[in-house]
Design a protein around this motif. Structure first.
Motif, PDB file in Angstrom:
ATOM      1  N   ASP A  38     -14.130  18.112 -15.737  1.00 59.15           N
ATOM      2  CA  ASP A  38     -13.186  18.396 -16.665  1.00 59.15           C
ATOM      3  C   ASP A  38     -12.020  18.428 -16.182  1.00 59.15           C
ATOM      4  O   ASP A  38     -11.019  19.414 -16.576  1.00 59.15           O
ATOM      5  CB  ASP A  38     -13.924  19.602 -17.396  1.00 59.15           C
ATOM      6  N   GLY A  39     -11.624  17.639 -15.218  1.00 64.18           N
ATOM      7  CA  GLY A  39     -10.204  17.789 -14.548  1.00 64.18           C
ATOM      8  C   GLY A  39     -10.055  18.648 -13.529  1.00 64.18           C
ATOM      9  O   GLY A  39      -9.204  18.673 -12.973  1.00 64.18           O
ATOM     10  N   ALA A  40     -11.090  19.326 -13.103  1.00 66.49           N
ATOM     11  CA  ALA A  40     -10.860  20.475 -12.143  1.00 66.49           C
ATOM     12  C   ALA A  40     -11.896  20.287 -10.801  1.00 66.49           C
ATOM     13  O   ALA A  40     -12.992  19.775 -11.278  1.00 66.49           O
ATOM     14  CB  ALA A  40     -11.038  21.827 -12.810  1.00 66.49           C
ATOM     15  N   LEU A  41     -11.447  20.515  -9.823  1.00 68.14           N
ATOM     16  CA  LEU A  41     -12.225  20.490  -8.603  1.00 68.14           C
ATOM     17  C   LEU A  41     -13.364  21.618  -8.576  1.00 68.14           C
ATOM     18  O   LEU A  41     -12.703  22.791  -8.498  1.00 68.14           O
ATOM     19  CB  LEU A  41     -11.418  20.196  -7.437  1.00 68.14           C
ATOM     20  N   SER A  42     -14.343  21.403  -8.420  1.00 62.98           N
ATOM     21  CA  SER A  42     -15.502  22.701  -8.191  1.00 62.98           C
ATOM     22  C   SER A  42     -16.320  22.363  -7.293  1.00 62.98           C
ATOM     23  O   SER A  42     -16.630  21.215  -6.713  1.00 62.98           O
ATOM     24  CB  SER A  42     -16.342  22.446  -9.781  1.00 62.98           C
ATOM     25  N   ASN A  43     -16.964  23.655  -6.692  1.00 62.53           N
ATOM     26  CA  ASN A  43     -17.685  23.435  -5.551  1.00 62.53           C
ATOM     27  C   ASN A  43     -19.040  22.721  -5.804  1.00 62.53           C
ATOM     28  O   ASN A  43     -19.791  22.910  -6.976  1.00 62.53           O
ATOM     29  CB  ASN A  43     -18.179  24.571  -5.016  1.00 62.53           C
ATOM     30  N   ASP A  44     -19.657  21.645  -5.205  1.00 64.00           N
ATOM     31  CA  ASP A  44     -20.914  20.885  -5.514  1.00 64.00           C
ATOM     32  C   ASP A  44     -22.008  21.192  -4.392  1.00 64.00           C
ATOM     33  O   ASP A  44     -22.832  20.347  -4.204  1.00 64.00           O
ATOM     34  CB  ASP A  44     -20.636  19.378  -5.701  1.00 64.00           C
ATOM     35  N   SER A  45     -21.794  22.531  -3.575  1.00 65.00           N
ATOM     36  CA  SER A  45     -22.776  22.733  -2.841  1.00 65.00           C
ATOM     37  C   SER A  45     -23.915  22.693  -3.379  1.00 65.00           C
ATOM     38  O   SER A  45     -24.342  23.632  -4.630  1.00 65.00           O
ATOM     39  CB  SER A  45     -22.443  24.119  -2.031  1.00 65.00           C
ATOM     40  N   ARG A  46     -25.181  22.271  -2.673  1.00 61.05           N
ATOM     41  CA  ARG A  46     -26.520  22.412  -3.134  1.00 61.05           C
ATOM     42  C   ARG A  46     -27.489  22.096  -2.215  1.00 61.05           C
ATOM     43  O   ARG A  46     -27.156  21.738  -0.823  1.00 61.05           O
ATOM     44  CB  ARG A  46     -26.771  21.242  -4.276  1.00 61.05           C
ATOM     45  N   ILE A  47     -28.908  22.263  -2.627  1.00 61.92           N
ATOM     46  CA  ILE A  47     -29.983  22.044  -1.730  1.00 61.92           C
ATOM     47  C   ILE A  47     -30.722  20.899  -2.206  1.00 61.92           C
ATOM     48  O   ILE A  47     -31.155  20.867  -3.603  1.00 61.92           O
ATOM     49  CB  ILE A  47     -30.688  23.209  -1.324  1.00 61.92           C
ATOM     50  N   ALA A  48     -30.820  19.669  -1.569  1.00 60.15           N
ATOM     51  CA  ALA A  48     -31.809  18.553  -2.160  1.00 60.15           C
ATOM     52  C   ALA A  48     -33.014  18.731  -1.509  1.00 60.15           C
ATOM     53  O   ALA A  48     -33.427  19.277  -0.457  1.00 60.15           O
ATOM     54  CB  ALA A  48     -30.844  17.357  -1.825  1.00 60.15           C
ATOM     55  N   ALA A  49     -33.922  18.359  -2.303  1.00 61.76           N
ATOM     56  CA  ALA A  49     -35.472  18.207  -1.873  1.00 61.76           C
ATOM     57  C   ALA A  49     -36.262  17.124  -2.605  1.00 61.76           C
ATOM     58  O   ALA A  49     -35.753  16.659  -3.570  1.00 61.76           O
ATOM     59  CB  ALA A  49     -35.934  19.754  -2.293  1.00 61.76           C
ATOM     60  N   HIS A  50     -37.492  16.954  -2.046  1.00 60.57           N
ATOM     61  CA  HIS A  50     -38.183  16.012  -2.879  1.00 60.57           C
ATOM     62  C   HIS A  50     -39.479  16.986  -3.630  1.00 60.57           C
ATOM     63  O   HIS A  50     -40.031  17.751  -2.894  1.00 60.57           O
ATOM     64  CB  HIS A  50     -39.092  15.133  -1.803  1.00 60.57           C
ATOM     65  N   ALA A  51     -39.645  16.772  -4.770  1.00 60.32           N
ATOM     66  CA  ALA A  51     -40.612  17.569  -5.404  1.00 60.32           C
ATOM     67  C   ALA A  51     -41.595  16.607  -5.977  1.00 60.32           C
ATOM     68  O   ALA A  51     -41.592  15.345  -6.335  1.00 60.32           O
ATOM     69  CB  ALA A  51     -39.795  18.223  -6.686  1.00 60.32           C
ATOM     70  N   ARG A  52     -42.852  17.413  -6.281  1.00 55.06           N
ATOM     71  CA  ARG A  52     -43.992  16.795  -6.981  1.00 55.06           C
ATOM     72  C   ARG A  52     -44.710  17.882  -7.713  1.00 55.06           C
ATOM     73  O   ARG A  52     -44.649  19.095  -7.389  1.00 55.06           O
ATOM     74  CB  ARG A  52     -44.982  16.137  -5.855  1.00 55.06           C
ATOM     75  N   LEU A  53     -45.695  17.341  -8.536  1.00 55.49           N
ATOM     76  CA  LEU A  53     -46.608  18.217  -9.222  1.00 55.49           C
ATOM     77  C   LEU A  53     -48.029  18.224  -8.339  1.00 55.49           C
ATOM     78  O   LEU A  53     -48.579  17.317  -8.129  1.00 55.49           O
ATOM     79  CB  LEU A  53     -46.748  17.954 -10.634  1.00 55.49           C
ATOM     80  N   PRO A  54     -48.374  19.657  -7.774  1.00 56.10           N
ATOM     81  CA  PRO A  54     -49.594  19.446  -7.076  1.00 56.10           C
ATOM     82  C   PRO A  54     -50.825  19.202  -7.796  1.00 56.10           C
ATOM     83  O   PRO A  54     -52.067  18.725  -7.296  1.00 56.10           O
ATOM     84  CB  PRO A  54     -49.611  21.013  -6.413  1.00 56.10           C
ATOM     85  N   LEU A  55     -50.840  19.507  -9.063  1.00 64.39           N
ATOM     86  CA  LEU A  55     -51.958  19.396  -9.916  1.00 64.39           C
ATOM     87  C   LEU A  55     -51.870  18.326 -10.994  1.00 64.39           C
ATOM     88  O   LEU A  55     -52.503  17.169 -11.475  1.00 64.39           O
ATOM     89  CB  LEU A  55     -52.537  20.714 -10.005  1.00 64.39           C
ATOM     90  N   ASP A  56     -50.929  18.702 -11.882  1.00 61.85           N
ATOM     91  CA  ASP A  56     -50.577  18.129 -13.204  1.00 61.85           C
ATOM     92  C   ASP A  56     -49.943  16.729 -12.860  1.00 61.85           C
ATOM     93  O   ASP A  56     -49.348  16.500 -11.681  1.00 61.85           O
ATOM     94  CB  ASP A  56     -50.103  18.991 -14.106  1.00 61.85           C
TER      95      ASP A  56
END
Length: 222
Positions: A38-56
């Motif tokens: 929206d025209g403003a600089l914002s912090n984009d810090s995050r943690i990336a990961a690989h996910a899955r459903l263990p059963l479903d």
């Protein structure tokens, strides 16, 4: 969006608030950056990961595709009324071409997770949540040990609508150590060939002959 099936409507989609949606994530990696919103600089810090459903499984209403491993972005919630909750968003399309998930953590929880990640104590993460995902009516009362097929519903334009969830439990631990490489078996001594056996016998006979000759020489000198 898909509608809740009424009593006796076999094959309809229903929501199951009493059943927990479980997601597991591995390969957590801290990422820092900034983005323009929206025209403003914002912090984009995050943690990336690989996910899955263990059963479903996770799919989309009316379509046969299902999610395999999906990208998970873990982000801090902005300060405000929702900052005391842990939220989960599941979607298809948009900025990501396929299935993807976003986990929103209160700032203090995000800080602890980031600290543990840098310290090597957060290699595997599990969340359990109640969501707005859909199930076939026949699966609503399935036992927790039986796999079910969760589905994203449809929006008003007949596209895929995201699902939202309230996380009831989150936990993480260090990644399990990699299994030690299996050492190859020690090579066995090769079996003795016939030629080698004959050669060894000949050498023994030569030693005996040399000893006899040496004894004959000693006897001749006396």
């Amino acid at each position: 969006m898909a509608k809740d099936a009424g009593p006796g409507e076999a094959g309809g989609l229903v929501q199951a608030p009493g059943r927990r949606f479980v997601l597991e994530a591995t390969g957590l990696e801290a990422r820092a950056g900034f983005s323009l919103r929206d025209g403003a600089l914002s912090n984009d810090s995050r943690i990336a990961a690989h996910a899955r459903l263990p059963l479903d499984t996770l799919g989309r209403d009316g379509l046969l595709d299902t999610a395999g491993e999906l990208p998970l972005a873990i982000r801090p919630l902005p300060e405000g009324g929702a900052a005391g909750r842990i939220l989960l968003v599941l979607a298809h399309g948009g900025q990501e071409p396929d299935f993807h998930a976003t986990l929103w953590l209160p700032p203090e929880v995000f800080a602890v997770l980031t600290r543990d990640l840098h310290a090597g104590r957060a290699g595997r993460l599990t969340v359990s949540a109640t969501t707005s995902l859909w199930l076939d009516a026949a699966e609503r009362d399935a036992p927790a040990s039986r796999a079910v097929a969760w589905k994203l519903g449809r929006d008003d334009e007949r596209g895929t609508a995201p699902a939202r969830g309230l996380v009831e439990r989150i936990e993480w631990s260090a990644a399990p150590p990699a299994p030690a490489p299996i050492a190859p078996p020690a090579p066995e001594d090769p079996e003795e060939t016939v030629a080698e056996a004959v050669g060894r016998l000949n050498w023994s006979l030569k030693q005996i002959v040399l000893v006899l000759i040496f004894l004959m020489i000693i006897a001749a000198l006396k």
